[in-house]
Design an enzyme around this catalytic site. Structure first.
Site, mmCIF file in Angstrom:
data_model
loop_
_atom_site.group_PDB
_atom_site.id
_atom_site.type_symbol
_atom_site.label_atom_id
_atom_site.label_comp_id
_atom_site.label_asym_id
_atom_site.label_seq_id
_atom_site.Cartn_x
_atom_site.Cartn_y
_atom_site.Cartn_z
ATOM 1 N N THR A 1 0.830 -1.205 0.000
ATOM 2 C CA THR A 1 0.000 0.000 0.000
ATOM 3 C C THR A 1 0.865 1.257 0.000
ATOM 4 O O THR A 1 0.605 2.205 -0.742
ATOM 5 C CB THR A 1 -0.934 -0.015 1.236
ATOM 6 O OG1 THR A 1 -1.710 -1.223 1.197
ATOM 7 C CG2 THR A 1 -1.862 1.175 1.249
ATOM 8 N N ASN A 61 -5.943 -9.376 -7.797
ATOM 9 C CA ASN A 61 -5.912 -10.206 -6.580
ATOM 10 C C ASN A 61 -7.123 -11.114 -6.453
ATOM 11 O O ASN A 61 -7.054 -12.165 -5.827
ATOM 12 C CB ASN A 61 -5.791 -9.323 -5.336
ATOM 13 C CG ASN A 61 -6.711 -8.126 -5.357
ATOM 14 O OD1 ASN A 61 -6.635 -7.288 -6.263
ATOM 15 N ND2 ASN A 61 -7.590 -8.039 -4.386
ATOM 16 N N GLY A 101 5.936 -8.042 0.601
ATOM 17 C CA GLY A 101 6.612 -9.262 1.055
ATOM 18 C C GLY A 101 5.677 -10.407 1.407
ATOM 19 O O GLY A 101 5.937 -11.559 1.075
ATOM 20 N N CYS A 140 -18.196 -8.750 3.255
ATOM 21 C CA CYS A 140 -18.798 -7.465 3.640
ATOM 22 C C CYS A 140 -17.746 -6.634 4.348
ATOM 23 O O CYS A 140 -17.917 -6.244 5.490
ATOM 24 C CB CYS A 140 -20.033 -7.676 4.497
ATOM 25 S SG CYS A 140 -19.745 -8.755 5.881
HETATM 26 N N1 PLP Z 1 -2.138 -4.581 -4.120
HETATM 27 C C1 PLP Z 1 -2.665 -5.797 -4.298
HETATM 28 C C2 PLP Z 1 -2.985 -6.247 -5.683
HETATM 29 C C3 PLP Z 1 -2.907 -6.626 -3.205
HETATM 30 O O1 PLP Z 1 -3.437 -7.841 -3.376
HETATM 31 C C4 PLP Z 1 -2.585 -6.149 -1.906
HETATM 32 C C5 PLP Z 1 -2.877 -6.983 -0.704
HETATM 33 O O2 PLP Z 1 -3.842 -7.721 -0.689
HETATM 34 C C6 PLP Z 1 -2.022 -4.870 -1.784
HETATM 35 C C7 PLP Z 1 -1.820 -4.106 -2.908
HETATM 36 C C8 PLP Z 1 -1.650 -4.310 -0.438
HETATM 37 O O3 PLP Z 1 -0.466 -4.862 0.027
HETATM 38 P P1 PLP Z 1 -0.077 -4.685 1.580
HETATM 39 O O4 PLP Z 1 -0.968 -5.584 2.349
HETATM 40 O O5 PLP Z 1 1.351 -5.086 1.664
HETATM 41 O O6 PLP Z 1 -0.270 -3.250 1.896
#
Ligand code: PLP
Length: 396
Positions: free
Chosen positions: A77, A158, A207, A332
């Protein structure tokens, strides 16, 4: 607390992964005896600094980058925010951002809050996806304009695992001098990535999606791409990200990247075989089940399947009683029972979106586990359908 992780069948690896035992071993010295600060002048700290540099090399090697193109962050993030805000600050006169309708909240929610964060009014183009989750490259081409500062498109989704043609898209952005960022959090370690000859400017890694710990991320910044830090502070990361390095986790991520390089073939063959067996076993036995996402252009570990006329949350609860961990596309998370924005963007009908389950495997899954899930899920769905007011035999 007892976690009993040996007892669970863990098929939720896009949420987070088991920390590899080799990674734990590599990290241990830096949680115990080797606690020096990598920025210190003395040998005790300096030797830790060298270990951080070694990890940087392993991470760079996995994605075909140079070590000094790697900046450590606290998570995926943070990497996403850093990249997008840097792109906007680099071109303060440009107010247009291009992204997709299916990004992770790390990008989606940032784009929704840009005006508040920057104090400027931005125009955000959110590209549509087809019913199989793929993008229309022509819509993308037409969306780019002189006013576009940055494009942010995920490498792999994801929820569905669908892979986007980010290298081609980055090349198109580059022709117009537009910065290109990709959230590759789900792609790194699962599919080969080589940034050497690509036009991608920024790439985010997390990570905990590739068997390293939670709370460590990376932002790749292409040499020559203008970059404005998000976290100001000390001179760490050559002034590009302030804050004392999370040494143990950096070492862990370095080791995880080495393992990913070694096991990429396995991920692409054995994990794909298990995923395909699971998918065929479930969809072959359970009527009114359907795959969400492109069948081929997809991560090898992900299967997102809708079981019509049942609630994903209810399916998860029953799976939980069998010690099977997966995710639901109707979670949810926001307190509403709205199906996920990804499935909605794909136009998945409500009756199917509500009953969607994401199975995401890893190298630690076994064929016995897949067989157990295939043997037990049909009963779970049939029992729930027997209680559903929307299900009748004519649906079959
Ligand atoms: N981007 C994608 C595509 C993700 O799947 C995720 C986590 O699920 C993130 C960003 C966020 O990563 P983090 O949990 O390391 O902040």
């Amino acid at each position: 607390m007892e976690c009993g992780s040996d007892k669970v069948i863990y098929m939720d690896n896009n949420a987070t992964t088991r920390v590899a035992p080799e990674v734990v071993d590599a990290m241990m010295p830096f949680l115990t005896d080797c606690y020096g600060n990598p920025s210190s002048m003395h040998t005790f700290g300096g030797q830790v600094g060298r270990v951080v540099d070694e990890a940087r090399k392993s991470i760079a090697a996995l994605i075909g980058a140079e070590p000094d193109e790697i900046i450590f962050t606290s998570c995926g993030t943070e990497s996403d925010s850093t990249a997008i805000l840097s792109g906007l600050q680099t071109f303060p006169e440009k107010r247009h951002v291009v992204t997709t309708r299916v990004e992770h909240p790390a990008v989606k929610n940032l784009c929704e809050n840009l005006d508040n964060l920057t104090g400027h009014k931005h125009k955000v183009t959110r590209l549509h996806v087809e019913s199989d989750g793929t993008l229309d490259i022509e819509e993308y081409r037409e969306s780019l304009s002189e006013d576009t500062a940055i494009v942010s498109v995920m490498w792999a989704n994801n929820e569905t695992g669908v892979i986007f043609p980010v290298e081609e898209m980055a090349a198109m952005a580059k022709e117009q001098g537009i910065i290109f960022h990709t959230d590759a959090v789900q792609a790194v370690g699962k599919i080969p990535i080589n940034l050497k000859d690509s036009a991608i400017d920024f790439l985010s890694i997390s990570g905990h999606k590739l068997h390293a710990p939670k709370g460590i991320g990376v932002l790749y910044v292409r040499k020559g791409t203008p970059f404005i830090p998000f976290m100001h502070g000390g001179h760490q990361e050559h002034g590009r990200r302030g804050g004392t390095e999370n040494v143990a986790s950096i070492v862990g991520l370095g080791r995880a990247c080495q393992l990913a390089s070694e096991k990429m073939e396995e991920e692409n063959s054995r994990v794909r075989y298990l995923r395909d067996k699971l998918e065929a076993g479930l969809m072959g036995q359970i009527p009114r089940s359907m795959l969400n996402g492109h069948k081929k252009d997809r991560l090898p570990n992900t299967a997102n399947i809708s079981f019509e006329f049942v609630e994903g949350e209810a399916i998860l609860l029953h799976m939980n009683q069998l010690n099977i961990c997966a995710s639901s596309g109707s979670a949810c998370t926001s307190g509403s029972l709205e199906p996920s924005h990804v499935l909605r963007a794909m136009g998945v009908p409500f009756t199917a979106a509500h009953g969607s389950i994401r199975f995401s495997l890893s190298i630690y899954n076994t064929e016995d586990e897949v067989d157990f899930v295939v043997d037990n899920m049909p009963k779970v769905i049939a029992n729930l359908r027997a209680m559903s007011p929307f299900w009748n035999e004519d649906n079959n």
